[in-house]
Structure formats: structure tokens, C-alpha cells
Design a protein around this motif. Structure first.
Motif, PDB file in Angstrom:
ATOM      1  N   PRO A 193       0.828  -1.213   0.000  1.00  0.00           N
ATOM      2  CA  PRO A 193       0.000   0.000   0.000  1.00  0.00           C
ATOM      3  C   PRO A 193       0.862   1.263   0.000  1.00  0.00           C
ATOM      4  O   PRO A 193       0.427   2.313  -0.478  1.00  0.00           O
ATOM      5  CB  PRO A 193      -0.819  -0.131   1.283  1.00  0.00           C
ATOM      6  N   TYR A 194       2.079   1.147   0.545  1.00  0.00           N
ATOM      7  CA  TYR A 194       2.983   2.302   0.594  1.00  0.00           C
ATOM      8  C   TYR A 194       3.519   2.620  -0.805  1.00  0.00           C
ATOM      9  O   TYR A 194       3.660   3.783  -1.176  1.00  0.00           O
ATOM     10  CB  TYR A 194       4.142   2.027   1.546  1.00  0.00           C
ATOM     11  N   TYR A 195       3.824   1.588  -1.571  1.00  0.00           N
ATOM     12  CA  TYR A 195       4.286   1.778  -2.950  1.00  0.00           C
ATOM     13  C   TYR A 195       3.185   2.425  -3.782  1.00  0.00           C
ATOM     14  O   TYR A 195       3.436   3.358  -4.563  1.00  0.00           O
ATOM     15  CB  TYR A 195       4.688   0.422  -3.525  1.00  0.00           C
ATOM     16  N   LYS A 196       1.955   1.959  -3.593  1.00  0.00           N
ATOM     17  CA  LYS A 196       0.832   2.543  -4.322  1.00  0.00           C
ATOM     18  C   LYS A 196       0.647   4.002  -3.945  1.00  0.00           C
ATOM     19  O   LYS A 196       0.457   4.877  -4.808  1.00  0.00           O
ATOM     20  CB  LYS A 196      -0.438   1.750  -4.045  1.00  0.00           C
ATOM     21  N   ALA A 197       0.720   4.303  -2.638  1.00  0.00           N
ATOM     22  CA  ALA A 197       0.527   5.680  -2.175  1.00  0.00           C
ATOM     23  C   ALA A 197       1.643   6.606  -2.651  1.00  0.00           C
ATOM     24  O   ALA A 197       1.432   7.815  -2.804  1.00  0.00           O
ATOM     25  CB  ALA A 197       0.434   5.712  -0.654  1.00  0.00           C
ATOM     26  N   SER A 198       2.830   6.050  -2.897  1.00  0.00           N
ATOM     27  CA  SER A 198       3.970   6.868  -3.327  1.00  0.00           C
ATOM     28  C   SER A 198       3.889   7.257  -4.798  1.00  0.00           C
ATOM     29  O   SER A 198       4.711   8.029  -5.280  1.00  0.00           O
ATOM     30  CB  SER A 198       5.279   6.115  -3.079  1.00  0.00           C
ATOM     31  N   ARG A 240       4.105   4.887  -7.063  1.00  0.00           N
ATOM     32  CA  ARG A 240       4.882   3.825  -7.694  1.00  0.00           C
ATOM     33  C   ARG A 240       6.117   4.392  -8.399  1.00  0.00           C
ATOM     34  O   ARG A 240       6.328   4.195  -9.592  1.00  0.00           O
ATOM     35  CB  ARG A 240       4.010   3.015  -8.675  1.00  0.00           C
ATOM     36  N   HIS A 274      10.603  -0.109  -1.673  1.00  0.00           N
ATOM     37  CA  HIS A 274       9.461  -0.808  -1.079  1.00  0.00           C
ATOM     38  C   HIS A 274       9.710  -2.314  -1.191  1.00  0.00           C
ATOM     39  O   HIS A 274       8.972  -3.036  -1.856  1.00  0.00           O
ATOM     40  CB  HIS A 274       8.172  -0.407  -1.782  1.00  0.00           C
ATOM     41  N   PRO A 301     -10.995   0.287  -1.195  1.00  0.00           N
ATOM     42  CA  PRO A 301     -10.483   1.098  -0.081  1.00  0.00           C
ATOM     43  C   PRO A 301     -10.400   0.334   1.234  1.00  0.00           C
ATOM     44  O   PRO A 301      -9.490   0.570   2.041  1.00  0.00           O
ATOM     45  CB  PRO A 301     -11.494   2.258  -0.002  1.00  0.00           C
ATOM     46  N   GLN A 336      -7.237  -1.825   1.140  1.00  0.00           N
ATOM     47  CA  GLN A 336      -6.071  -0.950   1.204  1.00  0.00           C
ATOM     48  C   GLN A 336      -5.867  -0.400   2.614  1.00  0.00           C
ATOM     49  O   GLN A 336      -4.731  -0.230   3.065  1.00  0.00           O
ATOM     50  CB  GLN A 336      -6.221   0.195   0.202  1.00  0.00           C
TER      51      GLN A 336
END
Length: 271
Positions: free
Chosen positions: A4-9, A11, A17, A256, A259
Motif C-alpha cells: 500500500p505504501y508503494y501505491k501511495a507513493s 509507484r 518498497h 479502499p 487498502q
């Protein structure tokens, strides 16, 4: 690919990540999936280190050194998970297979048959047996390329059979059955009949292929809102086999709610 962190960044840098995922099932169950930043990652052609853990090729043997802590949900103690895994491929396959016409998603079965030795210090368990080693790569998020997929692999008396099928993001479907001989040479074979399986407890749809169109779930190892991993009994090419099977629902993964839940299953260490 599930971070989820990679997606929020947005990518940006996938190396920032990175994690080593370990799943031990049974009475000594453990779950490890701690994400680490790029500063904790080093690699070259034969070595990869992610935080305190790492893997390396020692000749033709892949050695994995594990030094992690349990991150399973609702476990406040974060028990140590330490040990070594040795994977010994019987043969290596260099051929990749595109899962979509644009080749945005590629799968490679690097070792369709292998032997494995596991010696864990914490928890104190060890065993040896059959193993498998594959690799996926892509140019877009999985949830963009796929709605769902089903995969299974079975050791045969000679070689192995892998069945791969699913629904792409545009609604088109794909399916293939590939037999690998003892030298890991792939040969696409006629698709066995679809064998429907009961949904998982999280109601993830499961499917596999079997010569008689019937398969049985022996055990469900992993059961999450969007992913299930199971052990099956089925029949392929005239042989009664035990197969490992997985089903993935990317529409659920992208929701959501899922996630929001993922960081509890997959914490991130920032330093």
C-alpha cells in the motif's frame, strides 16, 4: 506488488518498497512481511539483502538467510523468525511467458522442479521436500492488468505441470497449461477441464484444472479478503497429483477497505 505504501507513493522507486515474505503454516505458524526502504537493500548479480535477511546463489543452490520478526495480525509479541532455506533446482528454464498481448505482465517459471531444505531456529522446525521457483514482472499495477487469476502447480513423476488462467482488466480471458520436462523444457498442452472449487471463507472464487474436471481442497493455507492459497488433490495427464493452487481477486485488492487493512498485515520500517 501488494504494497500500500508503494501505491501511495505513486509507484516511483520499487526498490524503496522491498520485503521478504515468509509464511509458515501449521502449529508453529508465522507470518513475515516487513517492508523496508531502499537504504536497507543491496544487490548484485548473485546476492540480495533486504534489511537483516538476504539470499544468494552458492553455485547452483539458492540460499535464503532469514532474520525477521512475526508481523501476523493480532500478535503483539512479534516473535523472532530465524533460519535458513536452501533451494536446489533440478533444472532451470530461461523462457518467459507474456500474460497479455502487450506483454505488460510476464511470468517465468525458473525452476519448475526443485528440492528444498528448511532449517528454522525460531520456531524450531525443519524439513525437506519438493519446491518450485517462479518470477513475475510487469510495467503496470496488477489491478490495472487483471481482475482475477487462478494458478496451480503439480509435481509429476517426470517434470511438472503449471496451469495459469484469469480475466484481464479489459474483460478478456486467458488460460494455458504448460508441462515442463525434467530438463525444465516447457511444452504447452491441451487445457484440462475446469474444476470448480468451493469459495474460501472470505468468499474468494477458486478454480483449477483437472483431467476429470474434479479436484478437492485438501487444505487452505492462506485465506484473505483478496487472496487464497490451497493444497489440492486432482488428476493431470493420467496421474493422481497433489497441487498447490492460488486465486487472486484484484478488484477486492483495489478496494479502499482492503487498502486500509494492508498496513496491519504489512508494516513498513522507515529506518
Amino acid at each position: 506488488m501488494f504494497s500500500p505504501y508503494y501505491k501511495a507513493s505513486g509507484r516511483g522507486d520499487p526498490i524503496d518498497h522491498s520485503c521478504l515474505n515468509i509464511a509458515l503454516y501449521g502449529p508453529n505458524h508465522r507470518w513475515v512481511m516487513t517492508e523496508r526502504p531502499g537504504a536497507d537493500v543491496s544487490r548484485d548479480a548473485r546476492n540480495l539483502r533486504i534489511g537483516p535477511s538476504g539470499m544468494r546463489w552458492d553455485g547452483d543452490v539458492l540460499e535464503i538467510d532469514i532474520a525477521e520478526r512475526d508481523t501476523r495480525l493480532f500478535n503483539p509479541f512479534h516473535r523472532p523468525v530465524r533460519g535458513k532455506v536452501r533451494v536446489m533446482p533440478e533444472a532451470l528454464n530461461a523462457q518467459s511467458f507474456a500474460l497479455d498481448p502487450r506483454e505488460d505482465h510476464v511470468w517465468q517459471c525458473m525452476a519448475p522442479r526443485a528440492r528444498i531444505e528448511v532449517k528454522m531456529d525460531e520456531p524450531g522446525v525443519s524439513w525437506s521436500g519438493n519446491a518450485y521457483f517462479d518470477h513475475n514482472r510487469g510495467r503496470e499495477p496488477l489491478e490495472s492488468g487483471f481482475r482475477a487469476w487462478h494458478w496451480s502447480r503439480a509435481h509429476m513423476r517426470r517434470g511438472a505441470v503449471v496451469c495459469y488462467e484469469g480475466e484481464r482488466g479489459d474483460g478478456s480471458v486467458f488460460a494455458s497449461a504448460i508441462r515442463f520436462d525434467r530438463n525444465a523444457v516447457p511444452d504447452e498442452i491441451d487445457l484440462p477441464a475446469i474444476a470448480s472449487l468451493p469459495r474460501s471463507r472470505w468468499q474468494v472464487e477458486r478454480r483449477t484444472r483437472s483431467e476429470i474436471g474434479v479436484a478437492k481442497v485438501r487444505r487452505t493455507w492462506e485465506d484473505t479478503p483478496f487472496y487464497a492459497r490451497s493444497e489440492l488433490s486432482s488428476k493431470l495427464l493420467g496421474e493422481e497429483v497433489v497441487a498447490v493452487q492460488e486465486s487472486l481477486d484484484m478488484r477486492r485488492f483495489a478496494s479502499p477497505v482492503v487498502q486500509f487493512m494492508l498496513p496491519f498485515r504489512m508494516p513498513r520500517r522507515t529506518a
